[in-house]
Motif scaffolding. Structure first.
Motif, PDB file in Angstrom:
ATOM      1  N   GLY A   1     -13.761  -0.378   9.706  1.00  0.00           N
ATOM      2  CA  GLY A   1     -14.767  -1.440   9.737  1.00  0.00           C
ATOM      3  C   GLY A   1     -14.640  -2.354   8.530  1.00  0.00           C
ATOM      4  N   ALA A   2     -14.430  -1.746   7.367  1.00  0.00           N
ATOM      5  CA  ALA A   2     -14.238  -2.549   6.151  1.00  0.00           C
ATOM      6  C   ALA A   2     -12.944  -3.358   6.233  1.00  0.00           C
ATOM      7  CB  ALA A   2     -14.206  -1.633   4.926  1.00  0.00           C
ATOM      8  N   LEU A   3     -11.928  -2.809   6.895  1.00  0.00           N
ATOM      9  CA  LEU A   3     -10.661  -3.531   7.048  1.00  0.00           C
ATOM     10  C   LEU A   3     -10.860  -4.802   7.868  1.00  0.00           C
ATOM     11  CD1 LEU A   3      -7.618  -3.383   6.428  1.00  0.00           C
ATOM     12  CD2 LEU A   3      -7.316  -2.140   8.575  1.00  0.00           C
ATOM     13  N   THR A   4     -11.704  -4.744   8.892  1.00  0.00           N
ATOM     14  CA  THR A   4     -12.004  -5.946   9.678  1.00  0.00           C
ATOM     15  C   THR A   4     -12.633  -7.023   8.797  1.00  0.00           C
ATOM     16  OG1 THR A   4     -12.342  -4.608  11.670  1.00  0.00           O
ATOM     17  CG2 THR A   4     -13.266  -6.835  11.672  1.00  0.00           C
ATOM     18  N   GLY A   5     -13.608  -6.633   7.999  1.00  0.00           N
ATOM     19  CA  GLY A   5     -14.274  -7.603   7.142  1.00  0.00           C
ATOM     20  C   GLY A   5     -13.373  -8.207   6.086  1.00  0.00           C
TER      21      GLY A   5
ATOM     22  N   ALA B   1       0.827  -1.210   0.000  1.00  0.00           N
ATOM     23  CA  ALA B   1       0.000   0.000   0.000  1.00  0.00           C
ATOM     24  C   ALA B   1       0.859   1.257   0.000  1.00  0.00           C
ATOM     25  CB  ALA B   1      -0.935  -0.007   1.212  1.00  0.00           C
ATOM     26  N   LEU B   2       1.938   1.247   0.777  1.00  0.00           N
ATOM     27  CA  LEU B   2       2.829   2.409   0.823  1.00  0.00           C
ATOM     28  C   LEU B   2       3.515   2.633  -0.515  1.00  0.00           C
ATOM     29  CD1 LEU B   2       4.555   2.059   4.321  1.00  0.00           C
ATOM     30  CD2 LEU B   2       2.675   3.571   3.661  1.00  0.00           C
ATOM     31  N   ALA B   3       3.929   1.538  -1.144  1.00  0.00           N
ATOM     32  CA  ALA B   3       4.586   1.666  -2.444  1.00  0.00           C
ATOM     33  C   ALA B   3       3.647   2.295  -3.471  1.00  0.00           C
ATOM     34  CB  ALA B   3       5.067   0.294  -2.927  1.00  0.00           C
ATOM     35  N   LEU B   4       2.371   1.913  -3.421  1.00  0.00           N
ATOM     36  CA  LEU B   4       1.391   2.460  -4.365  1.00  0.00           C
ATOM     37  C   LEU B   4       1.056   3.924  -4.056  1.00  0.00           C
ATOM     38  CD1 LEU B   4      -1.075  -0.578  -4.571  1.00  0.00           C
ATOM     39  CD2 LEU B   4       0.585   0.149  -6.307  1.00  0.00           C
TER      40      LEU B   4
ATOM     41  N   ALA C   1      -8.781 -17.063   3.700  1.00  0.00           N
ATOM     42  CA  ALA C   1     -10.075 -16.372   3.660  1.00  0.00           C
ATOM     43  C   ALA C   1      -9.919 -14.865   3.503  1.00  0.00           C
ATOM     44  CB  ALA C   1     -10.861 -16.678   4.931  1.00  0.00           C
ATOM     45  N   MET C   2      -8.725 -14.359   3.751  1.00  0.00           N
ATOM     46  CA  MET C   2      -8.482 -12.917   3.689  1.00  0.00           C
ATOM     47  C   MET C   2      -8.584 -12.404   2.255  1.00  0.00           C
ATOM     48  SD  MET C   2      -5.019 -10.897   4.873  1.00  0.00           S
ATOM     49  CE  MET C   2      -4.957 -11.897   6.362  1.00  0.00           C
ATOM     50  N   ASN C   3      -9.276 -11.279   2.095  1.00  0.00           N
ATOM     51  CA  ASN C   3      -9.356 -10.624   0.795  1.00  0.00           C
ATOM     52  C   ASN C   3      -8.189  -9.629   0.715  1.00  0.00           C
ATOM     53  OD1 ASN C   3      -9.925  -9.123  -1.494  1.00  0.00           O
ATOM     54  ND2 ASN C   3     -12.137  -9.060  -1.096  1.00  0.00           N
ATOM     55  N   LYS C   4      -7.044 -10.129   0.262  1.00  0.00           N
ATOM     56  CA  LYS C   4      -5.835  -9.319   0.292  1.00  0.00           C
ATOM     57  C   LYS C   4      -5.923  -8.106  -0.618  1.00  0.00           C
ATOM     58  CE  LYS C   4      -2.613 -12.996   1.628  1.00  0.00           C
ATOM     59  NZ  LYS C   4      -3.565 -14.109   1.769  1.00  0.00           N
TER      60      LYS C   4
ATOM     61  N   ALA D   1      -8.620  -6.363  -1.262  1.00  0.00           N
ATOM     62  CA  ALA D   1      -9.424  -5.367  -0.547  1.00  0.00           C
ATOM     63  C   ALA D   1      -8.640  -4.748   0.599  1.00  0.00           C
ATOM     64  CB  ALA D   1     -10.708  -6.007  -0.026  1.00  0.00           C
ATOM     65  N   VAL D   2      -7.843  -5.556   1.319  1.00  0.00           N
ATOM     66  CA  VAL D   2      -7.035  -5.030   2.413  1.00  0.00           C
ATOM     67  C   VAL D   2      -6.047  -3.984   1.898  1.00  0.00           C
ATOM     68  CG1 VAL D   2      -5.274  -5.580   4.139  1.00  0.00           C
ATOM     69  CG2 VAL D   2      -7.263  -7.070   3.864  1.00  0.00           C
TER      70      VAL D   2
END
Length: 556
Positions: free
Chosen positions: A334-338, A294-297, A454-457, A459-460
């Motif tokens: 909240g979205a990060l939790t999901g 994320a930081l690189a982007l 299960a993690m949506n990487k 989206a994270v």
């Protein structure tokens, strides 16, 4: 009134190709200082285990964050000391001193014996080293920003100083890469045992490179001119802070720009990382990788918003970023939790946890001296386990004589009352109760760890990128604005103090305060109120009092 050119811009020297190279060298040296400083935050979990092992786990982690924040606490004092030196004797020599202090104190952390080896001396020495780091960093940023701005051609100060703004994120990014690489090569057991020291030890090599880079720098042309004309300040602290004409701009800069910028910066990068690891139970290596992507982007957007501020002004971009942060933090986390731990999000919705207890029996779940095991009341026993497990819960007050009950969905569990129990009986009762809760939480779908499959990487990373984009908005133009607010003879001193009070105190203490707020309330999102309220306050004060500065002459 500033003298202007025919196109309406204030007069200023043009940057030569050599000056551009010097600016690049200055920025690169600053990256290494931020690398040194942020290693501690990235390795807070290991440092907690190594140096705060004499307290309970929740308190140990908060104390580790507090020691991390200690480096921020003294940054304003470093700003005063080194800002004064920078305005008296020059920018270049100050760079060299701050670099040496930062590098050597970081190297020493890698050599420091643990709590198991030397006892309570270990955390005390650790905090002392963090204080030295904070003093050094307090003198670094103002000098770098001032130095670059005083070299920049007219109409491009936002663009040029935005490179300095990337250095904090690039230093964090470099530290992330080192930590990720070592974790991958060594394996988690070896890294946890001793490998965490290696990133601190290799900083001695970065120190050598950084000092060589800084030795190549020439003095700022603005300062050199003042020195030749004999117009440098003889008492920069007095001029900057004892005269209302300048002090009022220090206060406006702090509360109308920097405080909000600081909490957005630390919430979007450090708190997000800690939230992933501590609350959402994402393993450390995965959390580091996702943050690094994320930081690189996001990093190029520091340059973009710096460039944009040269065209539309600094104020709308900085205050716009603060306003957006105040509006979107709760939905984004909240979205990060999901996305990061969907099983946890589903369990919270399906089987919410509630503690029914008389609130006078419930302690604030933070013990700064580590002497409280939080098992003297039934409410404390229940809250201690849930806080340690990172479980979100609601509090419901009941009558004084009612027992403490933990509800997980429709299931109810009465916490043991330790009154009248012997130490052995209390330990057995607490162990049995915690076992019941653990079994019930597992049955309700609460996971011990985030499932990487299960993690949506994607989206994270997208959410983390959105948080980082807010950072680039508030941080990209801030250096140029601070430089432009103050006269050149006291610029280093004047801009350094509000920047480091904002980032050292408002921002640096954010992870510690936010997690203490979460531990006290049981609401995993409650800590977000701190950055949201500070960012909103900055918007209000900034709109009322902060001037636009992007067309000012900085040679006066």
């Amino acid at each position: 009134m500033a003298t202007t050119t025919e196109d309406g811009l204030p007069k200023h020297h043009k940057a030569t190709q050599n000056e551009k190279l010097v600016i690049a060298a200055s920025s690169l040296g600053t990256v290494f200082e931020w690398y040194d400083f942020y290693l501690y935050g990235l390795l807070a979990f290991y440092i907690s285990a190594q140096f705060f092992s004499g307290v309970n786990e929740t308190t140990g982690f908060i104390l580790a964050l507090a020691a991390f924040a200690a480096g921020f606490a003294v940054r304003p004092f470093g700003a005063l000391v080194f800002g004064r030196i920078g305005d008296l004797v020059g920018r270049k020599n100050t760079f060299l001193v701050t670099m040496g202090i930062m590098g050597l104190s970081t190297f020493a952390v890698g050599l420091l014996p643990s709590y198991a080896s030397i006892g309570v001396a270990a955390p005390f020495i650790l905090v002392a080293l963090r204080l030295l780091q904070g003093l050094a960093l307090g003198g670094e940023y103002g000098g770098a920003a001032t130095y670059v701005a005083e070299h920049a051609p007219e109409g491009r100060r936002g663009l040029y100083t935005s490179w300095i703004q990337t250095t904090a994120t690039m230093g964090l990014f470099a530290a992330l890469l080192v930590v990720i690489g070592l974790r991958t090569m060594m394996g988690e057991p070896a890294f946890a045992a001793w490998g965490w020291r290696v990133p601190f030890l290799i900083s001695i090599l970065l120190l050598a490179v950084s000092l060589w880079i800084r030795l190549q720098l020439a003095e700022s042309p603005v300062f050199q001119k003042m020195k030749e004309e004999g117009t440098t300040s003889k008492a920069p602290l007095t001029e900057a802070f004892a005269r209302w004409g300048n002090l009022k701009w220090v206060l406006i800069a702090l509360f109308g720009a920097v405080a909000g910028q600081a909490v957005v910066w630390y919430a979007g990068q450090f708190y997000a990382l800690f939230f992933l690891e501590k609350t959402l139970k994402v393993d450390g290596a995965t959390a580091n990788i996702l943050i690094a992507i994320a930081l690189a982007l996001a990093t190029p957007f520091f340059i973009f918003f710096g460039w944009l501020s040269d065209r539309i002004g600094r104020k709308p971009i900085i205050l716009g970023g603060c306003a957006l942060a105040a509006l979107v933090y709760f939905p984004l986390f909240g979205a990060l939790t999901g996305a990061a731990n969907p099983a946890l999000a589903a369990a919270q919705a399906r089987a919410p946890v509630t503690i029914q207890a008389h609130q006078d029996e419930c302690s604030f779940q933070f013990d700064p001296i580590g002497g409280n095991s939080f098992d003297s009341t039934s409410c404390d026993i229940a809250k201690t386990y849930l806080a340690k497990a990172g479980i979100n819960y609601d509090n419901r007050d009941v009558a004084t004589d009612a027992p403490t009950v933990v509800r997980i969905g429709e299931a109810a569990f009465t916490a043991p009352d330790p009154a009248g129990m012997t130490a052995e009986q209390r330990k057995a009762a607490v162990t049995a109760f915690q076992g019941e809760l653990k079994t019930a939480l597992a049955a309700a779908g609460y996971p011990d760890k985030a499932d990487p499959d299960a993690m949506n990487k994607v989206a994270v990373v997208a959410i983390l990128w959105a948080l980082a984009m807010l950072v680039t908005m508030v941080y990209g133009p801030i250096a140029a604005m601070l430089v432009e607010l103050f006269p050149s003879r006291i610029r280093y001193t004047s801009m350094s103090l509000p920047y480091h009070i904002g980032n050292g105190w408002f921002g640096g203490f954010l992870p510690t305060l936010a997690f203490a707020m979460v531990a006290a309330t049981g609401d995993i999102y409650y800590g977000l109120w701190y950055p949201v309220l500070i960012a909103a306050l900055t918007v209000v004060i900034g709109l009322l009092f902060l001037p636009e500065t992007f067309r000012r002459n900085i040679d006066d």
